[in-house]
Scaffold this motif. Structure first.
Motif, PDB file in Angstrom:
ATOM      1  N   THR A   1       1.183  -1.240  -0.174  1.00 58.14           N
ATOM      2  CA  THR A   1       0.320  -0.020   0.364  1.00 58.14           C
ATOM      3  C   THR A   1       1.054   1.088  -0.131  1.00 58.14           C
ATOM      4  N   THR A   2       0.760   1.964  -0.883  1.00 55.76           N
ATOM      5  CA  THR A   2       1.230   3.598  -0.799  1.00 55.76           C
ATOM      6  C   THR A   2       0.330   4.199  -0.211  1.00 55.76           C
ATOM      7  N   LEU A   3       0.685   4.960   0.716  1.00 54.76           N
ATOM      8  CA  LEU A   3      -0.120   6.121   1.609  1.00 54.76           C
ATOM      9  C   LEU A   3       0.558   7.803   1.063  1.00 54.76           C
ATOM     10  N   SER A   4      -0.056   8.566   0.661  1.00 55.41           N
ATOM     11  CA  SER A   4      -0.056   9.312   0.069  1.00 55.41           C
ATOM     12  C   SER A   4      -0.822  10.427   1.326  1.00 55.41           C
ATOM     13  N   ARG A   5      -1.139  11.533   1.615  1.00 46.28           N
ATOM     14  CA  ARG A   5      -2.099  12.681   1.676  1.00 46.28           C
ATOM     15  C   ARG A   5      -2.283  13.894   0.678  1.00 46.28           C
ATOM     16  N   ASN A   6      -1.501  13.504  -0.068  1.00 48.68           N
ATOM     17  CA  ASN A   6      -2.567  13.834  -1.364  1.00 48.68           C
ATOM     18  C   ASN A   6      -3.838  13.026  -1.556  1.00 48.68           C
ATOM     19  N   VAL A   7      -4.417  11.184  -1.727  1.00 43.42           N
ATOM     20  CA  VAL A   7      -4.633  10.494  -2.013  1.00 43.42           C
ATOM     21  C   VAL A   7      -6.243  10.802  -1.270  1.00 43.42           C
ATOM     22  N   LYS A   8      -7.189  11.414  -1.037  1.00 45.57           N
ATOM     23  CA  LYS A   8      -8.793  11.449  -0.584  1.00 45.57           C
ATOM     24  C   LYS A   8      -8.953  10.188   0.549  1.00 45.57           C
ATOM     25  N   ASP A   9      -9.138   9.543   0.951  1.00 44.04           N
ATOM     26  CA  ASP A   9      -9.414   8.744   1.683  1.00 44.04           C
ATOM     27  C   ASP A   9      -8.374   7.886   2.461  1.00 44.04           C
ATOM     28  N   TRP A  10      -6.989   7.980   2.230  1.00 45.11           N
ATOM     29  CA  TRP A  10      -5.761   7.170   2.892  1.00 45.11           C
ATOM     30  C   TRP A  10      -6.367   7.368   4.390  1.00 45.11           C
ATOM     31  N   ARG A  11      -6.750   7.864   4.839  1.00 40.43           N
ATOM     32  CA  ARG A  11      -7.135   7.526   6.707  1.00 40.43           C
ATOM     33  C   ARG A  11      -8.409   6.327   6.588  1.00 40.43           C
ATOM     34  N   GLU A  12      -9.295   5.871   5.243  1.00 40.87           N
ATOM     35  CA  GLU A  12      -9.457   4.428   5.509  1.00 40.87           C
ATOM     36  C   GLU A  12      -8.766   3.544   5.470  1.00 40.87           C
ATOM     37  N   THR A  13      -7.582   4.020   5.171  1.00 43.60           N
ATOM     38  CA  THR A  13      -7.149   2.476   5.014  1.00 43.60           C
ATOM     39  C   THR A  13      -6.869   2.024   6.033  1.00 43.60           C
ATOM     40  N   LYS A  14      -7.280   0.372   6.007  1.00 37.70           N
ATOM     41  CA  LYS A  14      -7.254  -0.656   6.820  1.00 37.70           C
ATOM     42  C   LYS A  14      -5.241  -1.453   6.947  1.00 37.70           C
ATOM     43  N   LYS A  15      -5.424  -1.395   7.665  1.00 32.19           N
ATOM     44  CA  LYS A  15      -3.808  -2.028   7.944  1.00 32.19           C
ATOM     45  C   LYS A  15      -4.188  -2.690   9.446  1.00 32.19           C
ATOM     46  N   VAL A  16      -3.549  -4.301   9.180  1.00 32.93           N
ATOM     47  CA  VAL A  16      -3.759  -4.854  10.466  1.00 32.93           C
ATOM     48  C   VAL A  16      -4.850  -4.684  10.986  1.00 32.93           C
ATOM     49  N   GLY A  17      -6.122  -4.558  10.508  1.00 31.00           N
ATOM     50  CA  GLY A  17      -7.088  -4.592  11.558  1.00 31.00           C
ATOM     51  C   GLY A  17      -7.544  -3.444  12.078  1.00 31.00           C
ATOM     52  N   SER A  18      -7.150  -2.072  11.948  1.00 30.68           N
ATOM     53  CA  SER A  18      -7.137  -0.654  12.232  1.00 30.68           C
ATOM     54  C   SER A  18      -7.283   0.214  11.148  1.00 30.68           C
ATOM     55  N   LEU A  19      -7.561   1.513  11.240  1.00 28.40           N
ATOM     56  CA  LEU A  19      -7.687   2.624  10.076  1.00 28.40           C
ATOM     57  C   LEU A  19      -6.804   2.854  10.559  1.00 28.40           C
ATOM     58  N   ILE A  20      -5.860   3.697   9.800  1.00 27.59           N
ATOM     59  CA  ILE A  20      -4.649   4.395   9.733  1.00 27.59           C
ATOM     60  C   ILE A  20      -5.504   5.428  10.341  1.00 27.59           C
ATOM     61  N   GLY A  21      -6.315   6.262  10.068  1.00 25.85           N
ATOM     62  CA  GLY A  21      -7.178   7.372  10.531  1.00 25.85           C
ATOM     63  C   GLY A  21      -7.306   6.984  12.283  1.00 25.85           C
ATOM     64  N   ASP A  22      -6.660   7.754  12.894  1.00 25.56           N
ATOM     65  CA  ASP A  22      -7.560   7.462  14.982  1.00 25.56           C
ATOM     66  C   ASP A  22      -9.192   8.157  14.810  1.00 25.56           C
ATOM     67  N   LYS A  23      -9.290   9.007  14.395  1.00 25.89           N
ATOM     68  CA  LYS A  23     -10.415   9.442  14.575  1.00 25.89           C
ATOM     69  C   LYS A  23     -11.495   8.107  13.720  1.00 25.89           C
ATOM     70  N   GLU A  24     -11.653   7.860  12.127  1.00 26.97           N
ATOM     71  CA  GLU A  24     -11.666   7.171  12.070  1.00 26.97           C
ATOM     72  C   GLU A  24     -11.660   5.820  12.624  1.00 26.97           C
ATOM     73  N   ASP A  25     -10.528   5.329  12.862  1.00 24.21           N
ATOM     74  CA  ASP A  25     -11.325   3.680  13.718  1.00 24.21           C
ATOM     75  C   ASP A  25     -11.559   4.265  14.788  1.00 24.21           C
ATOM     76  N   VAL A  26     -11.483   4.747  15.556  1.00 15.17           N
ATOM     77  CA  VAL A  26     -12.294   4.644  16.699  1.00 15.17           C
ATOM     78  C   VAL A  26     -13.917   4.736  16.810  1.00 15.17           C
ATOM     79  N   GLU A  27     -14.142   5.624  15.510  1.00 14.64           N
ATOM     80  CA  GLU A  27     -15.329   5.673  15.037  1.00 14.64           C
ATOM     81  C   GLU A  27     -16.124   4.346  14.432  1.00 14.64           C
ATOM     82  N   ARG A  28     -15.629   3.762  13.675  1.00 14.61           N
ATOM     83  CA  ARG A  28     -15.312   2.231  13.424  1.00 14.61           C
ATOM     84  C   ARG A  28     -15.570   1.440  14.706  1.00 14.61           C
ATOM     85  N   ARG A  29     -14.244   1.162  15.071  1.00 19.56           N
ATOM     86  CA  ARG A  29     -14.793   0.996  16.694  1.00 19.56           C
ATOM     87  C   ARG A  29     -15.810   0.826  17.610  1.00 19.56           C
TER      88      ARG A  29
END
Length: 151
Positions: free
Chosen positions: A109-137
């Motif tokens: 996975t190539t992550l870039s802040r230029n990509v709109k949904d980078w915070r929604e990328t899931k790795k090892v069961g968690s979303l990269i974005g903190d806020k998004e991961d807490v909301e999902r959990r």
């Protein structure tokens, strides 16, 4: 993993706690869903499913990655960095620590802040974005709780 190795990563109190948790571990076996009535004491490793196992794995992996980082100096340019990170090199370095990578199951996975949904990328069961991961959990736990309502 030798407990001596983790002294370089965690402090003495944490090592003492791990030693205590691993001492006098009684293991029971199951064969064809029937529990064996002869429990035995294990003094090697952690039992399968033990909550300490993933923590010890992360500590050991961190040790291996520190070793890799000291032996390679990555380029600063992002394009050159993408060319630089070769799975084969990391794979060989991890094998020196008896960690084996299944390349067929490896996901790149190539992550870039230029990509709109980078915070929604899931790795090892968690979303990269903190806020998004807490909301999902929170959503997952609410759904699980609502399922218990019928019980």
């Amino acid at each position: 993993m030798e407990l001596k190795l983790i002294n370089t990563i965690i402090d003495k109190d944490e090592v003492r706690t791990i030693r205590f948790l691993l001492s006098n571990t009684v293991v029971n076996t199951k064969v064809n869903k029937a529990t064996e009535e002869k429990p035995f004491i294990s003094n090697v490793g952690t039992p399968q499913g033990d909550s300490l196992s993933p923590v010890l794995f992360i500590i050991y992996l961190e040790h291996a990655l520190r070793d890799i980082r000291t032996n390679i100096s990555p380029p600063t340019d992002i394009e050159r960095l993408l060319e630089f990170v070769k799975v084969e090199e990391v794979q060989k370095a991890l094998e020196r620590h008896r960690l084996f990578v299944n390349v067929d199951k490896t996901d790149f996975t190539t992550l870039s802040r230029n990509v709109k949904d980078w915070r929604e990328t899931k790795k090892v069961g968690s979303l990269i974005g903190d806020k998004e991961d807490v909301e999902r959990r929170q959503q997952l736990s609410t759904t699980a709780l609502l399922k218990l309502r019928n019980i």
